[in-house]
Scaffold this active site. Sequence first.
Site, PDB file in Angstrom:
ATOM      1  N   ASN A   9     -23.194   4.039 -17.887  1.00  0.00           N
ATOM      2  CA  ASN A   9     -24.169   5.112 -18.097  1.00  0.00           C
ATOM      3  C   ASN A   9     -24.509   5.114 -19.586  1.00  0.00           C
ATOM      4  O   ASN A   9     -23.728   5.583 -20.404  1.00  0.00           O
ATOM      5  CB  ASN A   9     -23.526   6.443 -17.663  1.00  0.00           C
ATOM      6  CG  ASN A   9     -24.399   7.636 -17.979  1.00  0.00           C
ATOM      7  OD1 ASN A   9     -25.570   7.490 -18.341  1.00  0.00           O
ATOM      8  ND2 ASN A   9     -23.831   8.826 -17.847  1.00  0.00           N
ATOM      9  N   HIS A  96     -24.574  14.749 -13.135  1.00  0.00           N
ATOM     10  CA  HIS A  96     -23.700  14.511 -14.292  1.00  0.00           C
ATOM     11  C   HIS A  96     -23.464  15.840 -15.005  1.00  0.00           C
ATOM     12  O   HIS A  96     -24.355  16.684 -15.072  1.00  0.00           O
ATOM     13  CB  HIS A  96     -24.357  13.498 -15.237  1.00  0.00           C
ATOM     14  CG  HIS A  96     -23.414  13.002 -16.285  1.00  0.00           C
ATOM     15  ND1 HIS A  96     -23.110  13.739 -17.400  1.00  0.00           N
ATOM     16  CD2 HIS A  96     -22.663  11.880 -16.363  1.00  0.00           C
ATOM     17  CE1 HIS A  96     -22.222  13.082 -18.135  1.00  0.00           C
ATOM     18  NE2 HIS A  96     -21.924  11.950 -17.525  1.00  0.00           N
ATOM     19  N   GLY A 174     -16.647  11.631 -23.560  1.00  0.00           N
ATOM     20  CA  GLY A 174     -17.058  11.418 -24.934  1.00  0.00           C
ATOM     21  C   GLY A 174     -16.113  12.019 -25.959  1.00  0.00           C
ATOM     22  O   GLY A 174     -16.406  12.089 -27.144  1.00  0.00           O
TER      23      GLY A 174
HETATM   24  P1  PGA Z   1     -17.655   8.516 -21.771  1.00  0.00           P
HETATM   25  O1  PGA Z   1     -18.747   9.096 -20.740  1.00  0.00           O
HETATM   26  O2  PGA Z   1     -17.140   7.238 -21.161  1.00  0.00           O
HETATM   27  O3  PGA Z   1     -18.431   8.293 -23.046  1.00  0.00           O
HETATM   28  O4  PGA Z   1     -16.598   9.545 -21.902  1.00  0.00           O
HETATM   29  C1  PGA Z   1     -18.554   8.991 -19.361  1.00  0.00           C
HETATM   30  C2  PGA Z   1     -19.758   9.578 -18.647  1.00  0.00           C
HETATM   31  O5  PGA Z   1     -20.195  10.668 -19.017  1.00  0.00           O
HETATM   32  O6  PGA Z   1     -20.303   8.956 -17.713  1.00  0.00           O
END
Ligand code: PGA
Length: 250
Positions: A9, A96, A174
């Site tokens: 993503n 999401h 994140g």
């Molecule tokens: P991340 O995001 O791997 O940057 O934590 C995952 C997501 O929101 O699909």
Amino acid sequence: MRKKTVAGNWKMNTLIDEGAALAKDIVDIIHEVPSDVQIILAPPFTHLDRVGGIISGSPVALSAQNCADKDKGAYTGEVSAAMLASAGCRYVILGHSERREYYHETSATLNDKIALALANGLSPIFCVGERLEEREAGRHFDVVGNQIREVLFNLTEEQMEKVVVAYEPVWAIGTGKTATAEQAQEIHAFIRSTLAGKFGTLAEDITILYGGSCKPSNARELFACKDIDGGLIGGASLKAADFIAIAKSF
Ligand code: PGA
């Protein structure tokens, strides 16, 4: 059927040329990934056509990150499920946590989006997950259970077969914090048993991905869990080598 799956993503990252270069880098090393692993890229809308061209003829599938809750017409700024299908998408990420949180998407909206996605031949990657305060209050099973009941329970078995579920604890997205393999397995098993309550043995065939700071260093442990069928990868999907390393972690 339940399938080992790794989806990238990209969120609102990369300009078109950068996204094209990233897709090309991924295609160049895709042969390193075992052929039973489904690789999916979800670039921004503006990149779909270009990235679609680069991955065509490779085993990589194209996904969008969202679609409209309306079929077509006077909805300025929206992109319909039919448009995504015509752009070569096979998947669309729906629900999401960033959409739920920043754009106020509710289960009511998601019911409309998921129906349109399915009607247009797209497989929804339906995201669920609790916030930090909900986990700390011990409410994560309730929150995730409700997210599933309010949307996925409205589907027929035939529709549910096409859905991929992604569990993404909001506190791990994140942030660099990952759910431990035990925490992730526990809730994945809960998701599968919740689905079994409505869809019976079909639940065994549903692909359930983990998302939230999944990276090459923790993917192996997560993917080894019985009910974790792969990952929805944000930050680490923006580097071809990291993304492919994750895809090799089964
Ligand atoms: P991340 O995001 O791997 O940057 O934590 C995952 C997501 O929101 O699909």
